[in-house]
Design an enzyme around this catalytic site. Structure first.
Site, mmCIF file in Angstrom:
data_model
loop_
_atom_site.group_PDB
_atom_site.id
_atom_site.type_symbol
_atom_site.label_atom_id
_atom_site.label_comp_id
_atom_site.label_asym_id
_atom_site.label_seq_id
_atom_site.Cartn_x
_atom_site.Cartn_y
_atom_site.Cartn_z
ATOM 1 C CE LYS A 299 9.121 28.092 -0.641
ATOM 2 N NZ LYS A 299 8.043 28.311 -0.916
ATOM 3 C CE1 TYR A 386 2.151 29.056 -0.024
ATOM 4 C CE2 TYR A 386 1.973 27.555 -1.844
ATOM 5 C CZ TYR A 386 1.676 28.027 -0.622
ATOM 6 O OH TYR A 386 0.819 27.090 0.058
HETATM 7 C C1 PHB Z 1 0.135 22.592 6.335
HETATM 8 O O1 PHB Z 1 -0.189 21.407 6.782
HETATM 9 O O2 PHB Z 1 -1.294 21.055 5.531
HETATM 10 C C2 PHB Z 1 0.656 23.546 5.690
HETATM 11 C C3 PHB Z 1 1.455 24.164 6.964
HETATM 12 C C4 PHB Z 1 1.662 25.159 6.269
HETATM 13 C C5 PHB Z 1 1.532 26.370 5.089
HETATM 14 C C6 PHB Z 1 1.389 25.097 4.325
HETATM 15 C C7 PHB Z 1 -0.052 24.092 4.293
HETATM 16 O O3 PHB Z 1 2.185 27.089 4.701
#
Ligand code: PHB
Ligand code: APR
Length: 393
Positions: A299, A386
């Site tokens: 987020k 999400y």
């Molecule tokens: C990412 O760095 O790809 C990443 C980080 C946190 C998340 C999802 C993806 O919750």
């Protein structure tokens, strides 16, 4: 001392500051960005990579989404790993929306290029940025560059200078309230040029701790594991990282990674933080300067984008009609959304990590995940959060 004047001084050239400048430019509102670091340093930081639809909409509206649409990867679901199984949350089926995987570094690059193409520049390596008289109607900001002290007179200051910035630190503690939670672990992250052996992100709650399998492109993975707070990057060779990652994500998916060389490796602490309010006279806080979420809910960047979207709308209303109504509402409008993202990020963090804790807390975590896998309503709630709540909600 060299003196200039502008309408809005923006402190910080991360995604929040750069996007605000771009949105203001399109409204004909003048801004100067002051950034402590060099442009290369800012571009070298590896950060998150999941964009909500609302974030993509704002970038599109700002004329910044051409490369994002070409190179961004649309994801219609995410997976949760638990007890050696993987369970898919079908985001699109549950909400009608998907998310876009596109690195924050790429957004920053697009924003820098758009600013340069518009003939607008930013002051990089601006040292000792100091705010003056932000409570009155004529704020000033001073900074040093190449040993010379500069002063800018302005109408407003936008504090987009991240968690360790000077803007929030300029507010006396009796004028604000802060809320904070530190988590007893960090994330060790690795970036590697290898085709991702997974199609969608996998958030795994394993016996050995949390792990996240993510990606940046069809040829680049981004992977994380939960680690101790005091852990050091030097202690983690690539081989050790992949072995531990495999133990948590599950075999059969990760064999091709075992020999992949990392191109970046770093450790980040996990924290929840909010300051209230976000407006102090003529100073407005936005992005990480105002709040931090643990990365589990993806987020951070999305909240920075919604803050500056609301801030640019408020400034536009002010300059069009000289009305402070929208400026007065900025805090409340942002905070409604911020607290919802804080709740979701805290919930995701609590469900997926190993906490030092009692047996009861462990059983509650197990039961909560079992409930999530059995209940369509619980999945819909997770999916709704999400993919992101509506910007004007
Ligand atoms: C990412 O760095 O790809 C990443 C980080 C946190 C998340 C999802 C993806 O919750
Ligand atoms: N003077 C000038 N610039 C400063 C100062 C200062 N005193 N202090 C910090 N800065 C700069 C930092 O160097 C950085 O480039 O402010 C910028 C803040 O950028 P970010 O930390 O990227 O914060 P923000 O733009 O709010 O972006 C939020 O970034 O940290 C991630 O997870 C977060 O994805 C979210 C997004």
């Amino acid at each position: 001392m060299p003196r200039t004047r502008t309408q809005v001084v923006i402190v910080g050239a991360g995604p929040a500051g750069l996007l605000l400048a771009q949105l203001l430019l399109r409204e004909g509102i003048d801004a100067i960005i002051l950034e402590r670091r060099s442009a290369d340093y800012v571009l070298g930081r590896i950060r998150a990579g999941v964009l909500e639809q609302g974030t993509v909409d704002v970038l599109e509206q700002a004329g910044l989404a051409a490369r994002l649409h070409r190179e961004g990867l649309i994801h219609e679901g995410v997976e949760i790993g638990f007890r050696g199984q993987r369970f898919r949350i079908p985001l699109r089926q549950l909400t009608g929306k998907s998310v876009t995987v596109y690195g924050q570094t790429e957004i920053t690059r697009d924003l820098m290029e758009a600013r340069a193409a518009a003939g607008a520049s930013s002051v990089y390596e601006a040292k000792d940025v100091t705010l003056h008289d932000w409570e009155g109607s004529a704020p000033r900001v001073t900074y040093r560059q190449g040993g010379v002290l500069h002063e800018i007179e302005c109408d407003f200051v936008a504090g987009c200078d991240g968690y360790h910035g000077v803007c929030r630190a300029s507010v006396p503690t009796d004028r604000c309230r802060t809320y904070e939670r530190e988590y007893p672990f960090g994330w060790l992250g690795v970036l590697a040029d290898v085709p991702p052996p997974w199609n969608e992100l996998i958030y795994a709650n394993s016996e050995h701790g949390f792990a996240l399998a993510s990606l940046r492109s069809p040829t680049r993975v981004r992977c994380y594991i939960q680690c101790d707070v005091g852990e050091r990057v030097e202690n983690w060779s690539d081989a050790r990282f992949w072995e531990e990652f495999q133990r948590r994500i599950g075999h059969g998916l990760t064999e091709t990674l075992a020999s992949a060389a990392s191109i970046e490796k770093s450790i980040a602490p996990l924290r929840s933080f909010v300051i209230e309010p976000l407006r102090f006279g003529r100073l407005f806080l936005a992005g990480d300067a105002a709040h931090i979420v643990p990365p589990t809910g993806a987020k951070g960047l999305n909240l920075a984008v919604s803050d500056v979207y609301y801030l640019h709308q408020s400034l536009r209303e002010y300059y069009r009609g000289r009305s402070e109504r929208a400026l007065d509402q900025y805090s409340v409008r942002c905070l409604r959304r911020i607290w919802k993202a804080e709740r979701f990020s805290w919930w995701m963090t609590r469900q997926l990590h190993r906490f030092p804790g009692d047996a009861f807390a462990r059983r509650m975590q197990d039961t909560e995940l079992e409930y999530l896998f059995e209940s369509r309503a619980a999945q819909a709630s997770m999916a709704e959060n999400y993919v992101g709540l509506p910007l004007d909600g």
